[in-house]
Motif scaffolding. Structure first.
Motif, mmCIF file in Angstrom:
data_model
loop_
_atom_site.group_PDB
_atom_site.id
_atom_site.type_symbol
_atom_site.label_atom_id
_atom_site.label_comp_id
_atom_site.label_asym_id
_atom_site.label_seq_id
_atom_site.Cartn_x
_atom_site.Cartn_y
_atom_site.Cartn_z
ATOM 1 N N THR A 167 1.116 -1.143 0.242
ATOM 2 C CA THR A 167 -0.170 -0.106 0.087
ATOM 3 C C THR A 167 0.954 1.205 -0.148
ATOM 4 O OG1 THR A 167 -0.005 0.189 2.497
ATOM 5 C CG2 THR A 167 -1.873 -1.258 1.361
ATOM 6 N N GLU A 168 0.190 2.397 -0.294
ATOM 7 C CA GLU A 168 1.211 3.487 -0.251
ATOM 8 C C GLU A 168 1.800 3.846 1.006
ATOM 9 O OE1 GLU A 168 0.967 8.123 -1.996
ATOM 10 O OE2 GLU A 168 -1.111 7.113 -1.775
ATOM 11 N N ALA A 169 0.828 3.740 1.992
ATOM 12 C CA ALA A 169 1.363 3.711 3.474
ATOM 13 C C ALA A 169 2.414 2.925 3.791
ATOM 14 C CB ALA A 169 0.089 3.762 4.516
ATOM 15 N N GLU A 170 2.372 1.635 3.317
ATOM 16 C CA GLU A 170 3.392 0.686 3.717
ATOM 17 C C GLU A 170 4.522 1.222 3.088
ATOM 18 O OE1 GLU A 170 1.003 -3.598 4.321
ATOM 19 O OE2 GLU A 170 1.305 -2.810 2.271
ATOM 20 N N SER A 231 -0.385 -0.360 -4.674
ATOM 21 C CA SER A 231 -1.695 -1.120 -4.752
ATOM 22 C C SER A 231 -2.794 -0.066 -4.891
ATOM 23 C CB SER A 231 -2.002 -2.151 -3.852
ATOM 24 O OG SER A 231 -2.109 -1.640 -2.438
ATOM 25 N N ASP A 232 -2.592 1.294 -4.215
ATOM 26 C CA ASP A 232 -3.696 2.110 -3.963
ATOM 27 C C ASP A 232 -3.922 2.873 -5.342
ATOM 28 O OD1 ASP A 232 -1.984 1.806 -1.762
ATOM 29 O OD2 ASP A 232 -3.173 3.303 -0.543
ATOM 30 N N TRP A 233 -5.565 3.303 -5.539
ATOM 31 C CA TRP A 233 -5.839 4.262 -6.300
ATOM 32 C C TRP A 233 -5.242 5.500 -5.459
ATOM 33 C CZ3 TRP A 233 -7.483 3.331 -11.322
ATOM 34 C CH2 TRP A 233 -8.126 2.116 -11.227
ATOM 35 N N TYR A 234 -4.716 6.472 -6.653
ATOM 36 C CA TYR A 234 -4.388 7.845 -6.062
ATOM 37 C C TYR A 234 -5.621 8.531 -5.847
ATOM 38 C CZ TYR A 234 -2.210 12.478 -6.268
ATOM 39 O OH TYR A 234 -2.052 13.811 -6.003
ATOM 40 N N SER A 243 -5.843 3.738 10.281
ATOM 41 C CA SER A 243 -5.135 2.171 10.582
ATOM 42 C C SER A 243 -5.049 1.507 9.205
ATOM 43 C CB SER A 243 -5.734 1.626 11.686
ATOM 44 O OG SER A 243 -5.022 0.410 11.959
ATOM 45 N N ASN A 244 -3.957 1.119 8.716
ATOM 46 C CA ASN A 244 -3.678 0.289 7.699
ATOM 47 C C ASN A 244 -4.702 0.503 6.558
ATOM 48 O OD1 ASN A 244 -1.951 -1.673 8.804
ATOM 49 N ND2 ASN A 244 -3.805 -2.551 9.856
ATOM 50 N N PRO A 245 -4.409 1.968 5.886
ATOM 51 C CA PRO A 245 -5.061 2.319 4.887
ATOM 52 C C PRO A 245 -4.759 1.853 3.634
ATOM 53 C CG PRO A 245 -3.472 4.018 5.414
ATOM 54 C CD PRO A 245 -3.356 3.030 6.586
ATOM 55 N N LEU A 289 7.876 -5.986 -3.968
ATOM 56 C CA LEU A 289 7.085 -6.882 -3.365
ATOM 57 C C LEU A 289 6.863 -6.931 -1.860
ATOM 58 C CD1 LEU A 289 7.702 -9.966 -5.674
ATOM 59 C CD2 LEU A 289 5.695 -8.636 -5.749
ATOM 60 N N VAL A 290 5.543 -7.410 -1.341
ATOM 61 C CA VAL A 290 5.293 -7.206 0.179
ATOM 62 C C VAL A 290 4.738 -8.573 0.568
ATOM 63 C CG1 VAL A 290 3.663 -6.355 1.682
ATOM 64 C CG2 VAL A 290 5.281 -4.808 0.518
ATOM 65 N N LEU A 291 4.898 -8.922 1.416
ATOM 66 C CA LEU A 291 3.963 -10.156 2.206
ATOM 67 C C LEU A 291 3.509 -9.688 3.461
ATOM 68 C CD1 LEU A 291 6.233 -13.242 1.477
ATOM 69 C CD2 LEU A 291 3.963 -12.973 0.706
ATOM 70 N N SER A 292 2.355 -9.991 3.805
ATOM 71 C CA SER A 292 1.806 -9.776 5.113
ATOM 72 C C SER A 292 2.295 -10.720 6.222
ATOM 73 C CB SER A 292 0.226 -9.678 5.041
ATOM 74 O OG SER A 292 -0.310 -8.751 4.314
#
Length: 294
Positions: A167-170, A231-234, A243-245, A289-292
């Motif tokens: 995500t953009e925040a991550e 992953s986000d739409w702008y 929290s976790n946006p 890449l990211v993994l939860s």
């Protein structure tokens, strides 16, 4: 006796002798050799050409090699995932209006790759390499957001894991160094050349991942080299704590972060935002890449 009679008599006597002699000569004359026509030579059978050795082994070898390459790249990917402990930070900045208002964001823990996705990994998973600047250890580029989804889906089918775009925040939290942040302007330093390939030092091309200095979390090229899809739409920021946006619910562009090899220094700031349509692909645009969970 009349002389004429004498001559006639002599001629009659000599004729049988001449005929006999002629017959003898004819019988004894050697016959000319008879040349029998030679039978036409039979055409020689053409030498049989042995068929070329079958290439089944080659095909099998290539398949095996691809499998080994894929396995090696996947192992490297897993080993390069860096744990980011969850925390709270102030997201945004004051360099442009789309970075405001700054706001508090709390994130759960996750894993992020220390490197941008390389061409070697992309090719091992997808079987092709769309990049303009070729090199196994160069970041893959010329991949759209949609292409990245196809890549990630295939990667997950191979690994049984749930890789995704950050995500953009991550992305921003990791670029700032997570809970170890020293509040640098760029990811890992206040001096851009220490950490980033950008328009003033790139030589007009991408560079192998992991050459510049890492940030506080041990992540490379979060500033510069290639933009990284999120992953986000702008969308516009809100002043409310979140929290976790996951960004806007819809839009016309997907977020990209980090700056690139042909971009200005300000694009490489950890708070800088940009976006492209999800079908767009350029030679300065890649992914991480990211993994939860591992």
């Amino acid at each position: 006796m009349n002389p004429k009679h004498i001559i006639l008599t002599l001629l009659l006597m000599l004729c049988p002798i001449g005929m006999a002699a002629q017959s003898t000569i004819t019988r004894n004359k050697p016959k000319p050799p008879v040349t029998k026509p030679k039978p036409a030579a039979k055409p020689k059978p053409k030498a049989k050409t042995k068929p070329a050795p079958g290439r089944n082994n080659t095909s099998h070898s290539g398949s095996t090699s691809s499998t080994v390459s894929l396995s090696a790249e996947l192992n490297k990917l897993i080993n390069n995932m860096v744990y980011v402990s969850g925390g709270t930070f102030i997201m945004g900045g004051d360099e442009s209006s789309d970075q405001t208002p700054t706001h508090s964001v709390t994130l759960s823990s996750y894993y992020i790759c220390k490197y941008e996705v390389t061409q070697a990994l992309w090719r091992a998973v997808m079987g092709s390499n769309p990049s303009k600047f070729k090199g196994d250890n160069l970041p893959v580029e010329q991949v759209s957001w949609n292409d990245c989804q196809t890549f990630i889906n295939r990667l997950n089918s191979y690994t049984g894991r749930n890789f995704r775009l950050p995500t953009e925040a991550e992305w921003e939290f990791a670029a700032r160094g997570g809970n170890y942040s020293r509040h640098y302007k760029y990811s890992g330093s206040n001096y851009i050349s220490d950490v980033a390939w950008y328009c003033d030092n790139s030589g007009n091309r991408t560079h192998p991942v992991g050459i510049k200095q890492a940030n506080e979390l041990g992540l490379y090229d979060m500033s510069g080299n290639v933009w990284e899809w999120c992953s986000d739409w702008y969308g516009s920021y809100s002043s409310y704590s979140q929290s976790n946006p996951t960004g806007a619910t819809s839009g016309f562009g997907r977020v990209e972060r980090g700056g690139n090899w042909c971009g200005l220094a300000r694009y490489c700031c950890s708070s800088h935002r940009s976006y492209y349509a999800p079908g767009n692909s350029f030679d300065n645009l890649g992914l991480r890449l990211v993994l939860s969970q591992l």
